[in-house]
Every structure is written in structure tokens, then in C-alpha cells.
Design a protein around this motif. Sequence first.
Motif, PDB file in Angstrom:
ATOM      1  N   ARG A  28       3.967   0.001 -15.787  1.00 49.28           N
ATOM      2  CA  ARG A  28       4.242   1.388 -15.372  1.00 49.28           C
ATOM      3  C   ARG A  28       5.374   1.670 -14.368  1.00 49.28           C
ATOM      4  NH1 ARG A  28      -0.452   4.331 -16.305  1.00 49.28           N
ATOM      5  NH2 ARG A  28      -2.277   3.157 -16.982  1.00 49.28           N
ATOM      6  N   TYR A  29       5.547   0.690 -13.469  1.00 46.11           N
ATOM      7  CA  TYR A  29       6.469   0.884 -12.560  1.00 46.11           C
ATOM      8  C   TYR A  29       7.772   0.161 -12.465  1.00 46.11           C
ATOM      9  CZ  TYR A  29       2.196   3.165 -10.805  1.00 46.11           C
ATOM     10  OH  TYR A  29       1.035   4.068 -10.754  1.00 46.11           O
ATOM     11  N   GLY A  30       7.760  -0.976 -13.440  1.00 47.60           N
ATOM     12  CA  GLY A  30       9.020  -1.891 -13.387  1.00 47.60           C
ATOM     13  C   GLY A  30       8.857  -2.720 -12.317  1.00 47.60           C
ATOM     14  N   PHE A  31       9.722  -3.987 -12.474  1.00 43.00           N
ATOM     15  CA  PHE A  31       9.729  -4.823 -11.299  1.00 43.00           C
ATOM     16  C   PHE A  31      10.307  -4.309  -9.922  1.00 43.00           C
ATOM     17  CE2 PHE A  31      11.776  -8.117  -9.179  1.00 43.00           C
ATOM     18  CZ  PHE A  31      11.103  -9.282  -9.061  1.00 43.00           C
ATOM     19  N   ASP A  32      11.190  -3.603  -9.826  1.00 35.69           N
ATOM     20  CA  ASP A  32      11.787  -3.143  -8.644  1.00 35.69           C
ATOM     21  C   ASP A  32      10.701  -1.935  -8.001  1.00 35.69           C
ATOM     22  OD1 ASP A  32      14.053  -4.851  -8.482  1.00 35.69           O
ATOM     23  OD2 ASP A  32      15.226  -3.139  -9.840  1.00 35.69           O
ATOM     24  N   GLY A  33       9.986  -1.243  -8.880  1.00 32.61           N
ATOM     25  CA  GLY A  33       9.074  -0.225  -8.317  1.00 32.61           C
ATOM     26  C   GLY A  33       7.755  -0.783  -8.195  1.00 32.61           C
ATOM     27  N   THR A  34       7.685  -2.098  -8.251  1.00 36.61           N
ATOM     28  CA  THR A  34       6.197  -2.718  -7.919  1.00 36.61           C
ATOM     29  C   THR A  34       6.249  -3.477  -6.638  1.00 36.61           C
ATOM     30  OG1 THR A  34       5.598  -2.507 -10.344  1.00 36.61           O
ATOM     31  CG2 THR A  34       4.277  -4.080  -8.840  1.00 36.61           C
ATOM     32  N   SER A  35       5.190  -3.134  -5.752  1.00 35.45           N
ATOM     33  CA  SER A  35       5.131  -4.141  -4.666  1.00 35.45           C
ATOM     34  C   SER A  35       4.164  -4.952  -4.781  1.00 35.45           C
ATOM     35  CB  SER A  35       4.875  -3.472  -3.421  1.00 35.45           C
ATOM     36  OG  SER A  35       3.778  -2.598  -3.617  1.00 35.45           O
ATOM     37  N   THR A  36       4.092  -6.392  -4.046  1.00 34.96           N
ATOM     38  CA  THR A  36       3.141  -7.168  -4.037  1.00 34.96           C
ATOM     39  C   THR A  36       1.608  -6.642  -3.749  1.00 34.96           C
ATOM     40  OG1 THR A  36       3.787  -7.847  -2.037  1.00 34.96           O
ATOM     41  CG2 THR A  36       4.771  -9.102  -3.975  1.00 34.96           C
ATOM     42  N   ARG A  37       1.770  -5.671  -2.840  1.00 36.06           N
ATOM     43  CA  ARG A  37       0.298  -5.096  -2.401  1.00 36.06           C
ATOM     44  C   ARG A  37       0.057  -4.271  -3.663  1.00 36.06           C
ATOM     45  NH1 ARG A  37      -1.745  -4.809   2.400  1.00 36.06           N
ATOM     46  NH2 ARG A  37       0.154  -5.636   3.508  1.00 36.06           N
ATOM     47  N   GLN A  38       0.707  -3.527  -4.042  1.00 35.66           N
ATOM     48  CA  GLN A  38       0.231  -2.813  -5.367  1.00 35.66           C
ATOM     49  C   GLN A  38      -0.455  -3.762  -6.176  1.00 35.66           C
ATOM     50  OE1 GLN A  38       3.839  -0.899  -6.253  1.00 35.66           O
ATOM     51  NE2 GLN A  38       2.645   0.927  -7.080  1.00 35.66           N
ATOM     52  N   LEU A  39       0.163  -5.093  -6.524  1.00 36.12           N
ATOM     53  CA  LEU A  39      -0.450  -5.946  -7.418  1.00 36.12           C
ATOM     54  C   LEU A  39      -1.701  -6.613  -6.899  1.00 36.12           C
ATOM     55  CD1 LEU A  39       3.044  -7.618  -8.185  1.00 36.12           C
ATOM     56  CD2 LEU A  39       1.659  -6.373  -9.900  1.00 36.12           C
ATOM     57  N   SER A  40      -1.693  -6.993  -5.593  1.00 36.21           N
ATOM     58  CA  SER A  40      -2.973  -7.635  -5.170  1.00 36.21           C
ATOM     59  C   SER A  40      -3.903  -6.754  -5.036  1.00 36.21           C
ATOM     60  CB  SER A  40      -2.728  -8.175  -3.883  1.00 36.21           C
ATOM     61  OG  SER A  40      -2.386  -7.054  -2.713  1.00 36.21           O
ATOM     62  N   GLU A  41      -3.721  -5.393  -4.883  1.00 38.83           N
ATOM     63  CA  GLU A  41      -4.917  -4.472  -4.751  1.00 38.83           C
ATOM     64  C   GLU A  41      -5.329  -3.927  -6.186  1.00 38.83           C
ATOM     65  OE1 GLU A  41      -3.181  -1.130  -2.718  1.00 38.83           O
ATOM     66  OE2 GLU A  41      -3.547  -1.881  -0.676  1.00 38.83           O
ATOM     67  N   ALA A  42      -4.594  -3.788  -7.054  1.00 35.78           N
ATOM     68  CA  ALA A  42      -4.682  -3.688  -8.339  1.00 35.78           C
ATOM     69  C   ALA A  42      -5.665  -4.790  -9.155  1.00 35.78           C
ATOM     70  CB  ALA A  42      -3.654  -3.590  -9.426  1.00 35.78           C
ATOM     71  N   ALA A  43      -5.239  -6.016  -8.518  1.00 32.73           N
ATOM     72  CA  ALA A  43      -6.056  -7.316  -9.057  1.00 32.73           C
ATOM     73  C   ALA A  43      -7.499  -7.443  -8.401  1.00 32.73           C
ATOM     74  CB  ALA A  43      -5.249  -8.569  -9.000  1.00 32.73           C
ATOM     75  N   GLY A  44      -7.298  -6.703  -7.212  1.00 34.49           N
ATOM     76  CA  GLY A  44      -8.905  -7.126  -6.152  1.00 34.49           C
ATOM     77  C   GLY A  44      -8.931  -8.499  -5.522  1.00 34.49           C
ATOM     78  N   VAL A  45      -7.493  -9.015  -5.383  1.00 34.11           N
ATOM     79  CA  VAL A  45      -7.296 -10.427  -4.757  1.00 34.11           C
ATOM     80  C   VAL A  45      -6.551 -10.295  -3.415  1.00 34.11           C
ATOM     81  CG1 VAL A  45      -7.647 -11.389  -6.977  1.00 34.11           C
ATOM     82  CG2 VAL A  45      -5.211 -10.877  -5.875  1.00 34.11           C
ATOM     83  N   ASN A  46      -6.601 -11.208  -2.630  1.00 28.48           N
ATOM     84  CA  ASN A  46      -5.817 -11.504  -1.663  1.00 28.48           C
ATOM     85  C   ASN A  46      -4.466 -11.489  -1.753  1.00 28.48           C
ATOM     86  OD1 ASN A  46      -4.391 -13.035   0.726  1.00 28.48           O
ATOM     87  ND2 ASN A  46      -6.493 -12.517   1.683  1.00 28.48           N
ATOM     88  N   LEU A  47      -3.473 -10.799  -0.907  1.00 28.46           N
ATOM     89  CA  LEU A  47      -2.044 -10.633  -1.088  1.00 28.46           C
ATOM     90  C   LEU A  47      -1.497 -12.081  -1.153  1.00 28.46           C
ATOM     91  CD1 LEU A  47       0.171  -8.833  -1.105  1.00 28.46           C
ATOM     92  CD2 LEU A  47       0.396  -8.899   1.580  1.00 28.46           C
ATOM     93  N   GLN A  48      -2.052 -13.058  -0.308  1.00 28.98           N
ATOM     94  CA  GLN A  48      -1.471 -14.401  -0.358  1.00 28.98           C
ATOM     95  C   GLN A  48      -1.551 -15.031  -1.705  1.00 28.98           C
ATOM     96  OE1 GLN A  48       0.857 -15.396   2.026  1.00 28.98           O
ATOM     97  NE2 GLN A  48       0.524 -13.237   2.817  1.00 28.98           N
ATOM     98  N   ALA A  49      -2.480 -14.491  -2.498  1.00 32.75           N
ATOM     99  CA  ALA A  49      -2.546 -15.044  -3.992  1.00 32.75           C
ATOM    100  C   ALA A  49      -1.386 -15.260  -4.885  1.00 32.75           C
ATOM    101  CB  ALA A  49      -3.889 -14.631  -4.737  1.00 32.75           C
ATOM    102  N   ILE A  50      -0.646 -14.137  -4.612  1.00 35.18           N
ATOM    103  CA  ILE A  50       0.523 -14.221  -5.178  1.00 35.18           C
ATOM    104  C   ILE A  50       1.501 -15.412  -5.074  1.00 35.18           C
ATOM    105  CG2 ILE A  50       2.489 -12.768  -6.053  1.00 35.18           C
ATOM    106  CD1 ILE A  50       0.974 -10.262  -5.647  1.00 35.18           C
ATOM    107  N   PRO A  51       2.169 -15.735  -3.864  1.00 39.31           N
ATOM    108  CA  PRO A  51       2.920 -16.467  -3.461  1.00 39.31           C
ATOM    109  C   PRO A  51       2.210 -17.950  -3.803  1.00 39.31           C
ATOM    110  CG  PRO A  51       2.162 -15.484  -1.448  1.00 39.31           C
ATOM    111  CD  PRO A  51       1.914 -14.553  -2.606  1.00 39.31           C
ATOM    112  N   TYR A  52       0.871 -18.126  -3.633  1.00 41.12           N
ATOM    113  CA  TYR A  52       0.102 -19.069  -3.805  1.00 41.12           C
ATOM    114  C   TYR A  52       0.060 -19.642  -4.986  1.00 41.12           C
ATOM    115  CZ  TYR A  52      -3.629 -22.615  -3.639  1.00 41.12           C
ATOM    116  OH  TYR A  52      -4.464 -23.787  -3.672  1.00 41.12           O
ATOM    117  N   TYR A  53      -0.144 -18.845  -6.074  1.00 40.69           N
ATOM    118  CA  TYR A  53      -0.289 -19.165  -7.445  1.00 40.69           C
ATOM    119  C   TYR A  53       1.119 -19.099  -8.212  1.00 40.69           C
ATOM    120  CZ  TYR A  53      -5.365 -19.246  -7.065  1.00 40.69           C
ATOM    121  OH  TYR A  53      -6.738 -19.559  -6.819  1.00 40.69           O
ATOM    122  N   PHE A  54       1.872 -18.300  -7.857  1.00 35.93           N
ATOM    123  CA  PHE A  54       3.092 -17.780  -8.720  1.00 35.93           C
ATOM    124  C   PHE A  54       4.360 -17.962  -7.997  1.00 35.93           C
ATOM    125  CE2 PHE A  54      -0.379 -15.538 -10.441  1.00 35.93           C
ATOM    126  CZ  PHE A  54      -0.485 -16.059 -11.862  1.00 35.93           C
ATOM    127  N   GLY A  55       4.329 -18.141  -6.722  1.00 38.20           N
ATOM    128  CA  GLY A  55       5.484 -18.401  -5.884  1.00 38.20           C
ATOM    129  C   GLY A  55       6.110 -17.342  -5.395  1.00 38.20           C
TER     130      GLY A  55
END
Length: 228
Positions: A28-55
Motif C-alpha cells: 500500500r505505502y511502499g518501502f519508504d512510506g512505511t514505518s516500523t511502527r505501522q508494521l508492528s501495529e498492523a501485525a499486532g506485535v511488539n516493535l522490537q520484533a522487527i529487528p529481532y527476527y529480521f534485523g
Amino acid sequence: MTDEQNQPNRAEITREKLLSAALDVFGRYGFDGTSTRQLSEAAGVNLQAIPYYFGGKEGLYVATAEYLVSRIDRHVGSLRQQIGAHLMALEAAGQTLSEEDARRLLTEMGATMVGLFVSKESEPWARFIIREQMEPTEAFARVYQGLMRPMIEMARRMIGTILQEDPASEHVRLRTLAFVGNIMVFRVAHAAVLAQMEWQSVGPEQLQTLRNLVAELVGQLRQAKGNT
């Protein structure tokens, strides 16, 4: 079962949530238009899960492309394997693919793809892929090498047989891309298709109409006059 034994399952669930959400949000928003907060909220997981699982966001983006390939492969992988096995069996027996078989297999492939493209499930896939078509990144390379290239080359093999031309020739490559484009239009121009056809949606009746069209497109493939 202990908490430690349950941990891999929780990790897998978290990764799946992130990848599924990322496919939709990045599309929907592209790489640059997407924040990690958007991603974590959409997934319903902790923000730190992104660097933990995917760097980080970059790692998640590339992993999302690989996830997309795996999702589509669930629908087309079995057919691709069947066609590949058939071609290998012919080669092992010193035989060549017949025009009749090529038309049958190409029709089956096209009918499978059109069914997938008009499904609701394919909407986020299309958004993601279309963005990568416009501005290719490493994610496009993963999708192309993992899915698009093998499917296109398989179709080239069949179209080359039908046209009695070298599948690696420029003409067959272009004819194959044109054939694929005739099917992809039902996803990339989905709204225009519905408006032009005056359909409210694509149900079983409309899907059968599109599958009949695929068979018609295959039937229209003919050897060029004067080609030997």
C-alpha cells in the motif's frame, strides 16, 4: 510441554504475523512510506520484533518478497512440478514435447494463473509486485528468480513448441510476455475489467468465462506464415 519447547511455535507465529502484515502495508505505502511502527501495529506485535527476527525494516522487506513467493507457490507449485516432471520424463525418453501437449499444459497453466489473479487473496500480492515493477529492488530479484522467471521460461518452452521456434528466440520471449500480460490484466486492471464487463465481482460463472478465454488465447497461437 515446557515454555522453552513452545518458543519456536510462538516465534513462527510472530514471524508469520509480521510477514503477512508487511505484504499488505508495503504494498500500500511502499518501502519508504512505511514505518516500523505501522508494521508492528498492523501485525499486532511488539516493535522490537522487527529487528529481532529480521534485523530491521530492510530485512523484513526482502523476507516479505520471499514470503510472497512461497504464498503463490502454494497455489502454482504443484502444477509447476507436474509440468517439470513431464518435460524431464520426455527428455529422459529422448522424446520431444508435442504441440498437443504444449497447448494442453499452457492452457492448464493459464487457467490456474487467471484463477489466482482474480482471487481476493492476490490483491496485496499485486500491489507489492507492481511497486517492484516500477522501482525494482532486491525484493524484485527474489520474486523474479523464485517465481516469475521459472513460470515464464516454462511457458516459453510450450509457446516455442506451438510456434515451432526456439524458446530462447526474441520472438518467442515477446509472444510469451504478451500471453502472460493477457492474463495479468485481470489483476493489474481489475477495476477496469469489472467496469468494462459490467460485473459486480468475479464469481464462479465469471471465472469460467475467463478460463474459456485462456483456452481461446492458447488456440490463437499459430506458427507464423513462411516460418520453417
